[in-house]
Enzyme design. Structure first.
Site, PDB file in Angstrom:
ATOM      1  N   SER A 168       0.872  -1.152  -0.477  1.00  0.00           N
ATOM      2  CA  SER A 168      -0.036   0.105   0.245  1.00  0.00           C
ATOM      3  C   SER A 168       0.894   1.463   0.189  1.00  0.00           C
ATOM      4  O   SER A 168       1.602   1.283  -1.139  1.00  0.00           O
ATOM      5  CB  SER A 168      -0.930   0.310   1.339  1.00  0.00           C
ATOM      6  OG  SER A 168      -2.023   0.900   1.067  1.00  0.00           O
ATOM      7  N   THR A 169       1.052   2.213   0.939  1.00  0.00           N
ATOM      8  CA  THR A 169       1.908   3.140   0.831  1.00  0.00           C
ATOM      9  C   THR A 169       3.363   3.245   1.059  1.00  0.00           C
ATOM     10  O   THR A 169       3.946   2.597   2.165  1.00  0.00           O
ATOM     11  CB  THR A 169       1.237   4.331   2.345  1.00  0.00           C
ATOM     12  OG1 THR A 169      -0.525   4.330   2.698  1.00  0.00           O
ATOM     13  CG2 THR A 169       1.495   5.292   2.316  1.00  0.00           C
ATOM     14  N   HIS A 195      -2.992  -0.762  -3.309  1.00  0.00           N
ATOM     15  CA  HIS A 195      -3.254   0.028  -3.411  1.00  0.00           C
ATOM     16  C   HIS A 195      -3.311   1.319  -4.581  1.00  0.00           C
ATOM     17  O   HIS A 195      -2.203   1.991  -3.766  1.00  0.00           O
ATOM     18  CB  HIS A 195      -3.401   0.393  -1.804  1.00  0.00           C
ATOM     19  CG  HIS A 195      -4.124  -0.912  -0.958  1.00  0.00           C
ATOM     20  ND1 HIS A 195      -3.934  -1.151   0.068  1.00  0.00           N
ATOM     21  CD2 HIS A 195      -4.114  -1.942  -1.373  1.00  0.00           C
ATOM     22  CE1 HIS A 195      -4.719  -2.148   0.856  1.00  0.00           C
ATOM     23  NE2 HIS A 195      -4.659  -2.550  -0.264  1.00  0.00           N
ATOM     24  N   MET A 288      -0.578   1.140   5.283  1.00  0.00           N
ATOM     25  CA  MET A 288      -1.021   1.114   6.372  1.00  0.00           C
ATOM     26  C   MET A 288      -1.899   0.529   6.244  1.00  0.00           C
ATOM     27  O   MET A 288      -2.649   0.195   5.718  1.00  0.00           O
ATOM     28  CB  MET A 288      -1.427   2.993   6.305  1.00  0.00           C
ATOM     29  CG  MET A 288      -2.224   3.242   5.396  1.00  0.00           C
ATOM     30  SD  MET A 288      -3.192   4.789   5.777  1.00  0.00           S
ATOM     31  CE  MET A 288      -4.027   5.157   7.018  1.00  0.00           C
ATOM     32  N   ASP A 291      -4.937  -4.602   5.508  1.00  0.00           N
ATOM     33  CA  ASP A 291      -4.519  -5.850   4.794  1.00  0.00           C
ATOM     34  C   ASP A 291      -3.742  -7.022   4.405  1.00  0.00           C
ATOM     35  O   ASP A 291      -2.380  -6.431   3.806  1.00  0.00           O
ATOM     36  CB  ASP A 291      -5.055  -4.934   3.306  1.00  0.00           C
ATOM     37  CG  ASP A 291      -5.922  -5.593   2.419  1.00  0.00           C
ATOM     38  OD1 ASP A 291      -6.336  -6.882   2.955  1.00  0.00           O
ATOM     39  OD2 ASP A 291      -5.696  -5.135   1.286  1.00  0.00           O
TER      40      ASP A 291
END
Length: 357
Positions: A168-169, A195, A288, A291
């Site tokens: 993600s991030t 993401h 973050m 998931d």
């Protein structure tokens, strides 16, 4: 009350500056400390205001978003940047922005009208909050992996398996480092969930394909899941698998519709475990939230292996931390060592007989 996250909003449109400011100011933990109309204005505002997070348009006069990111880096400032861009107009620039250190993307509506701009409110608030969790010390240009590859591994041809990766991030930069190091004869297919907003995953797959020895494609329903290919899950839909006429193929599914993410790392891991069982090597990179944790549990129950990125290299140590604290990680590995760790897992699997058992 906890300290608010201080945000600088950068966009050449006065309408967008006002709209984004209203979205962020409507959230108790966020504070817009200033706005800027272009990159030059933004550099002055950064020095004066010292924001925690910057939202950044890419197509601007005088100094565009890419120029601003490079100038920020040259000045030694490590401030997390969330790019807010229209994919159809600035897609290539968005990929360049990720390479230049931006940590996240939000897609602006193509029609900048009052009834559409606020559609991104939840996304931009979430991304700004996530970016604020980034460790400034780890906001760096990703290491150059172009000249590096890890040694190939002989895996029995009959052995089925998959490397499933979630991020993600900070994930685009981590993937940009990791995936080019996999050799052209890498013996298993790779599936990736990162993401990103709708409109950008296809561009990201093309971007990766230009630097990887393996073929990288955005997955479509029915795409073969075969060695030599990296499948990137398209934004807005889950990546699962099904048996096709000539082997396993990708299956795109909007369900489950609940949950924060679609595609979801949890869903990818669960589908991989169901289809490939003990042949799965799961990898959880920077990001973050949690998931991937529930899916990692299912993957482990099926006999698969799970690698988590170490805190020392994560931009945001959220998703890997959740997996580690839940007890699902077999190994915790810094990003620089992750390509070798994946190959070592395949070597160990081969030594066990090729099926992960």
């Amino acid at each position: 009350m906890d300290k608010k996250i201080r945000v600088l909003v950068v966009d050449d449109s006065a309408f967008v500056r006002r709209a984004v400011s209203r979205m962020l100011e409507g959230t108790p933990d966020l504070e817009v400390v200033g706005t800027a109309r272009d990159g030059l204005d933004a550099l002055e505002k950064v020095q004066a205001l010292e924001p925690d997070v910057i939202t950044l348009d890419l197509i601007m006069p005088n100094l565009d978003g890419i120029g601003f990111l490079r100038a920020l880096h040259e000045q030694g400032r490590r401030i997390p940047v969330v790019v807010c861009s229209i994919a159809s107009e600035g897609g290539e620039k968005a990929m360049a922005a990720l390479d230049a250190g931006a940590v996240a993307l939000v897609q602006k509506p193509t029609a900048l009208a009052l009834d559409t701009i606020y559609e991104i409110e939840a996304q931009i608030v979430a991304q700004v909050r996530g970016a604020a969790q980034a460790d400034p010390a780890r906001l760096r240009e990703p290491p150059d992996a172009a000249a590096q590859t890890v040694a190939p591994v002989e895996v029995p041809a009959a052995a089925a398996g998959l490397v499933a990766v979630g991020a993600s991030t900070g994930g685009p930069q981590a993937l940009r480092y990791l995936l080019p190091q996999l050799p052209a004869d890498f013996p298993l297919p790779v599936a990736v969930v990162v993401h990103m907003p709708v409109g950008f995953t296809g561009l990201f797959a093309e971007h990766l394909d230009s630097v990887c020895a393996l073929t990288v494609v955005e997955a479509a329903d029915g795409t073969p899941v075969s060695p030599g290919t990296i499948l990137v899950a398209p934004a807005g839909i889950h990546l699962k698998f099904r048996q096709g006429h000539n082997g396993v193929v990708a299956a795109l599914d909007p369900e489950p519709s609940q949950g924060l993410h679609r595609p979801s790392v949890d869903v990818l891991f669960e589908a991989a475990a169901e289809t490939f069982g003990a042949g799965v090597v799961g990898v959880v990179l920077t990001g973050m939230g949690d998931d991937g944790t529930a899916g990692a549990k299912r993957l482990k129950e099926a006999g698969g292996r799970l690698l988590a990125e170490a805190e020392a290299s994560c931009v945001v140590y959220g998703m890997p931390r959740s997996v580690v604290e839940a007890g699902h990680a077999d190994r915790v590995v810094p990003l620089e060592e992750m390509p070798r760790a994946i190959m070592e897992e395949l070597e160990a699997r081969t030594a066990r007989g090729g099926d992960g058992s």
